[in-house]
Design a protein around this motif. Structure first.
Motif, short mmCIF file in Angstrom:
data_model
loop_
_atom_site.label_atom_id
_atom_site.label_comp_id
_atom_site.label_asym_id
_atom_site.label_seq_id
_atom_site.Cartn_x
_atom_site.Cartn_y
_atom_site.Cartn_z
N PRO A 16 -5.89 12.80 -8.20
CA PRO A 16 -7.04 13.70 -8.35
C PRO A 16 -8.31 12.93 -8.71
O PRO A 16 -8.30 12.04 -9.56
N GLY A 17 -9.37 13.24 -8.00
CA GLY A 17 -10.65 12.62 -8.27
C GLY A 17 -10.93 11.35 -7.51
O GLY A 17 -12.06 10.85 -7.52
N ASN A 18 -9.93 10.78 -6.83
CA ASN A 18 -10.18 9.56 -6.06
C ASN A 18 -11.00 9.91 -4.82
O ASN A 18 -10.64 10.82 -4.07
N SER B 113 3.37 -16.86 4.96
CA SER B 113 2.81 -16.03 3.89
C SER B 113 3.52 -14.70 3.86
O SER B 113 4.14 -14.27 4.83
N THR B 114 3.45 -14.04 2.71
CA THR B 114 4.02 -12.71 2.54
C THR B 114 2.96 -11.79 1.94
O THR B 114 2.15 -12.20 1.12
N LEU B 115 2.99 -10.53 2.37
CA LEU B 115 2.05 -9.53 1.88
C LEU B 115 2.81 -8.25 1.57
O LEU B 115 3.71 -7.86 2.32
N SER B 116 2.46 -7.61 0.47
CA SER B 116 3.02 -6.31 0.10
C SER B 116 1.86 -5.36 -0.12
O SER B 116 0.97 -5.63 -0.95
N LEU B 117 1.86 -4.23 0.61
CA LEU B 117 0.69 -3.36 0.65
C LEU B 117 1.07 -1.89 0.55
O LEU B 117 2.01 -1.45 1.21
N THR B 118 0.34 -1.15 -0.25
CA THR B 118 0.49 0.31 -0.25
C THR B 118 -0.76 0.95 -0.84
O THR B 118 -1.44 0.36 -1.69
N LEU B 119 -1.05 2.17 -0.37
CA LEU B 119 -2.11 3.00 -0.95
C LEU B 119 -1.54 4.05 -1.89
O LEU B 119 -2.30 4.82 -2.48
N ASP B 120 -0.20 4.09 -2.01
CA ASP B 120 0.44 5.18 -2.74
C ASP B 120 1.39 4.66 -3.81
O ASP B 120 2.48 5.21 -4.02
N ALA B 121 0.99 3.60 -4.50
CA ALA B 121 1.82 3.08 -5.59
C ALA B 121 1.86 4.08 -6.74
O ALA B 121 0.98 4.94 -6.89
#
Length: 297
Positions: free
Chosen positions: A153-155, A212-220
């Motif tokens: 909320p609020g983002n 290389s390795t990447l870990s990505l999320t918008l919903d942690a």
């Protein structure tokens, strides 16, 4: 340089229009958006004109700053380039390699300048770090983690339809690749796996042999946020420095970079060509995570 802003969302108002209005050598001329009421409100806030027609805005400016969903951005960027307008683009450049390549072709054919706003690349501390360590060389591994949580909320980005559909791979992936590719080089092939909370994990093999390795999320989970990049090489280990500016400052630097590229004819490292390179990696990663295969960009 006379700029028009294309877009009326939070980023367009709070960062792009604000930075251009405050820039010492840029003039914010007008705002266009798919919502005329929002365009009028932003224009009034920054002393610019609201435009109901894209072509009318293009006729009155030298450059456009685009703050639209990537699939919408690509088509309008081609239109603006063909009109002879310089392009200050957002990331990702597009959502398909075909659309990204169309922007590159339009920029080349029109002879206009382009800069894609990979935010980190316009932060002075990060820019200096990358320049120093590219010159140093010898980097053979990197790991990046970007665990954001925008659906709270609020983002201001919680209602972004394209981010909800395409997730952290396409929204955060460009940020990550923009600070990995300069040190480790182009990607030769990659694999990807999905995890809980719409997380994607990438394993990239670079052309020079680095990985290389990447870990990505918008919903942690709200209490599991994490942002950081570590690099490993023949000269030791290091981490990406913290910011020494704001998003407004970084966007102002990007506008300056576009004006310099237009004046000199020298492409910026974050031009549309680099933007398309990033899109190719993202598209390959998207395919890899859906098919559980190793893919070359």
């Amino acid at each position: 340089m006379r700029f028009g802003v294309l877009g009326t969302g939070h980023w367009a108002r709070a960062t792009q229009a604000a930075a251009l209005a405050a820039h010492p050598t840029a003039e914010l001329v007008g705002i266009w958006g798919r919502d005329p009421q929002k365009a009028a409100a932003i224009a009034a806030e920054y002393g610019a004109a609201a435009y109901a027609d894209v072509d009318a805005l293009l006729a009155d400016v030298d450059a456009v700053a685009i703050a639209l969903p990537p699939d919408v951005q690509a088509d309008i960027a081609v239109r603006a380039a063909r009109a002879g307008r310089h392009l200050l683009l957002d990331k990702p450049l597009a959502l398909t390699t075909e659309s990204a390549d169309a922007v590159v072709a339009a920029v080349s054919e029109a002879g206009v300048a382009s800069v894609v706003f990979f935010t980190n690349r316009f932060v002075p501390a990060v820019d200096a770090f990358l320049r120093e360590n590219v010159a140093l060389g010898g980097w053979y591994a990197a790991h990046g983690t970007m665990y954001a949580s925008i659906f709270q909320p609020g983002n201001p980005y919680a209602g972004s339809a394209w981010r909800k559909e395409h997730g952290g791979l396409w929204d955060l992936g460009p940020h990550a690749l923009s600070v990995i590719l300069p040190l480790l080089g182009p990607v030769a092939d990659l694999s990807a796996a999905e995890g809980p909370r719409d997380t994607v994990h990438l394993l990239l093999r670079h052309e020079g042999g680095a990985a290389s390795t990447l870990s990505l999320t918008l919903d942690a989970a709200p209490d599991a946020l994490s942002f950081g990049f570590s690099y490993f090489g023949e000269h030791g280990a290091t981490t990406l420095p913290t910011w020494d500016t704001t998003a407004l400052g970084a966007f102002g630097a990007a506008a300056t970079a576009l004006m310099e590229a237009a004046a000199t004819g020298t492409p910026h490292p974050c031009d549309a060509v680099f933007g398309a390179q990033v899109v190719r990696v993202l598209a390959a990663a998207d395919h890899a995570r859906r098919t559980s295969t190793i893919v070359a960009p």
